[in-house]
Design an enzyme around this catalytic site. Structure first.
Site, PDB file in Angstrom:
ATOM      1  N   GLU A 156       0.827  -1.208   0.000  1.00  0.00           N
ATOM      2  CA  GLU A 156       0.000   0.000   0.000  1.00  0.00           C
ATOM      3  C   GLU A 156       0.860   1.256   0.000  1.00  0.00           C
ATOM      4  O   GLU A 156       0.513   2.260  -0.632  1.00  0.00           O
ATOM      5  CB  GLU A 156      -0.929  -0.008   1.215  1.00  0.00           C
ATOM      6  CG  GLU A 156      -2.021  -1.067   1.165  1.00  0.00           C
ATOM      7  CD  GLU A 156      -2.915  -0.910  -0.053  1.00  0.00           C
ATOM      8  OE1 GLU A 156      -3.311   0.239  -0.367  1.00  0.00           O
ATOM      9  OE2 GLU A 156      -3.204  -1.931  -0.718  1.00  0.00           O
ATOM     10  N   HIS A 179       3.506 -10.321  -9.707  1.00  0.00           N
ATOM     11  CA  HIS A 179       4.950 -10.555  -9.628  1.00  0.00           C
ATOM     12  C   HIS A 179       5.622  -9.442  -8.837  1.00  0.00           C
ATOM     13  O   HIS A 179       6.494  -9.684  -8.007  1.00  0.00           O
ATOM     14  CB  HIS A 179       5.560 -10.636 -11.026  1.00  0.00           C
ATOM     15  CG  HIS A 179       7.057 -10.745 -11.010  1.00  0.00           C
ATOM     16  ND1 HIS A 179       7.708 -11.918 -10.703  1.00  0.00           N
ATOM     17  CD2 HIS A 179       8.026  -9.814 -11.218  1.00  0.00           C
ATOM     18  CE1 HIS A 179       9.007 -11.705 -10.726  1.00  0.00           C
ATOM     19  NE2 HIS A 179       9.228 -10.441 -11.047  1.00  0.00           N
ATOM     20  N   SER A 180       5.226  -8.222  -9.088  1.00  0.00           N
ATOM     21  CA  SER A 180       5.725  -7.057  -8.355  1.00  0.00           C
ATOM     22  C   SER A 180       4.719  -5.929  -8.566  1.00  0.00           C
ATOM     23  O   SER A 180       3.694  -6.106  -9.226  1.00  0.00           O
ATOM     24  CB  SER A 180       7.108  -6.637  -8.879  1.00  0.00           C
ATOM     25  OG  SER A 180       6.999  -6.061 -10.176  1.00  0.00           O
ATOM     26  N   SER A 230      19.335  -8.333  -8.393  1.00  0.00           N
ATOM     27  CA  SER A 230      18.258  -8.423  -9.389  1.00  0.00           C
ATOM     28  C   SER A 230      18.490  -9.446 -10.496  1.00  0.00           C
ATOM     29  O   SER A 230      17.557 -10.145 -10.881  1.00  0.00           O
ATOM     30  CB  SER A 230      18.014  -7.038 -10.012  1.00  0.00           C
ATOM     31  OG  SER A 230      17.382  -6.191  -9.095  1.00  0.00           O
TER      32      SER A 230
END
Length: 472
Positions: free
Chosen positions: A149, A364-365, A235
């Protein structure tokens, strides 16, 4: 067949006499009874596979005068001796099938209703451990919700949840030793949470402030902690697997009572580093536990477009690695499998592969909208009916170890702590711009100094493009 064997014996005899090839064929006798080993002997280093136990022996021709032993039994099996190993041979041209018609079964302990399956083979979990596991799973849920959020409100730039995979996070962490070195992918913050990383430390990293151990250089959720033996998230996909093999080998050389543990998603198995990491660990007999979260999707790419094999578990066998497929939504199964794998890795000095079958409920993100490639009903089904947190909670409750009052207190307290951590993290100053150029070289190179000077000039020229309080 009789004619074929007769011709074979004549050919071998001729070659041996005329060319002096004394070690072409070696007889293997299958008529004597096969030895029977106990589970303890099979798990011992003495009883490794036939290639492992002889891999340091010379393949030179042996000194015995006659290694080709003839027999009156035409069906006696024989072996061919190659530098790559001794193998039996057959006159039948037969290709290995692409995969078995029956899939490898999935190990589980709890059924979908949170009850232990009768006669389950699992490691017992005490009340204290079970309650802590559930508390951490619930905390991870709340943390994911609040930070997600916060990203949607524009307070942080990026976030990635573990919704649907909480059992893999927490139960695997509970099964490890604090000395075990973890090399995560990016969906394992629960491991770090279990090891004592505070909510404030999570918030500081996501906001990239001065209290962030990574000095604000990494994007959010790229956590790391030397104190907790947790490598910083990177990453690029699968790069941590060859590194884990190296870490495991280093622990072995130092005779540490620990192993390396690394995580990856199903999509990462398409990377070359996956295969390099497994092969390296297998050949060097490094104590590494490879944990693959098979949630069916590599962002929007389904597993049907990733591989044709029976998932990931069979890939371990190809590299000579013990493997198991586990219900990743079953916390007790995850705990038992990881603890057993960890014990094998450390005591036997060998790698182990675990395929965790699960489902990524969240996107996923925050850069992804999974409803573009998955049905909303499917996501809702896994969220409500196959929820790993609810499943484990039911078992804990049935044991009388948890109540609705405990639930309410925990979630309320965790939410309050998180909101306070976020407010505090926002008030911290950001890292100065100069940190972009530090820690690369002991002494800055000329080109780096020029880049730093140019960036400072740009910020001074266009200050409106940078947040208030931005430090050069």
């Amino acid at each position: 067949m009789a004619i074929w064997f007769a011709r074979s014996r004549n050919l071998v005899s001729s070659l041996r006499q005329n060319l002096g090839l004394s070690a072409i064929l070696i007889k293997r006798n299958y008529t004597s009874p096969r030895p029977v080993f106990t589970n303890y002997q099979l798990s011992s280093r003495v009883f490794l596979n036939p290639f492992t136990s002889f891999r340091h022996e010379s393949t030179a021709v042996e000194t015995q005068p006659d290694l080709v032993q003839q027999s009156d039994h035409e069906d006696d099996a024989q072996e061919l001796d190659f530098p790559g190993g001794k193998v039996g041979y057959t006159s039948e041209m037969k290709f290995i099938p692409e995969s078995s018609s029956r899939r490898i079964p999935c190990y589980r302990v709890l059924n979908e209703h949170g009850s232990i399956i009768p006669n389950s083979d699992h490691v017992p979990v005490s009340e204290k451990l079970a309650v802590r596991m559930y508390e951490q799973m619930a905390t991870l849920q709340v943390m994911d919700h609040i930070f997600y959020e916060a990203q949607r409100q524009g307070r942080i730039s990026f976030y990635l949840t573990s919704v649907g995979e909480e059992a893999i996070n927490i139960a695997s962490a509970a099964a490890l030793s604090p000395e075990d070195v973890v090399l995560p992918q990016y969906r394992e913050p629960g491991v770090l949470l279990w090891r004592g990383f505070t909510l404030e430390e999570f918030a500081n990293q996501c906001f990239g402030n001065k209290a962030d151990y990574g000095k604000g250089r990494q994007m959010p959720i790229h956590y790391g902690s030397n104190q907790h033996n947790y490598f910083t998230v990177s990453s690029p996909i699968a790069t941590q697997l060859p590194q884990a093999a190296g870490v495991g080998y280093a622990l072995k050389m130092e005779k540490k009572n620990a192993c390396a543990v690394t995580f990856i998603g199903d999509g990462g198995t398409s990377e070359g580093d996956f295969h390099a990491g497994l092969n390296f660990a297998a050949v060097m007999e490094a104590p590494v536990v490879f944990i693959c979260r098979n949630n069916g999707w590599a962002i929007s790419t389904h597993i049907s477009e990733q591989f044709r094999s029976d998932g990931i578990v069979v890939k371990g066998q190809a590299y000579g690695i013990r493997s198991i497929r586990v219900d990743g939504n079953d916390a007790l199964a995850v705990y038992s499998a990881v603890r057993s794998a960890r014990e094998m890795a450390v005591t036997e000095q060998r790698p182990v592969l675990i395929e965790m079958m699960t489902y990524r409920v969240g996107h996923h993100s925050t850069s992804d909208d999974s409803t573009k490639y998955r049905e909303a009903d499917e996501i809702q089904y896994w969220k409500m009916s196959r929820n790993p947190v609810n499943r484990f909670k039911k078992w804990v409750e049935d044991n009388g170890w948890w109540s609705e009052e405990d639930e309410s207190k925990l979630r309320s307290s965790t939410r309050k702590q998180l909101l306070q951590a976020i407010q505090a993290a926002e008030k911290w100053e950001k890292q100065p711009l100069t940190e972009l150029f530090n820690d690369v070289y002991d002494v800055k190179t000329k080109n780096l100094e020029e880049q730093e000077h140019g960036l400072k000039e740009l910020v001074e020229k266009q200050p409106q493009d940078y947040p208030p309080g931005f430090h050069i």
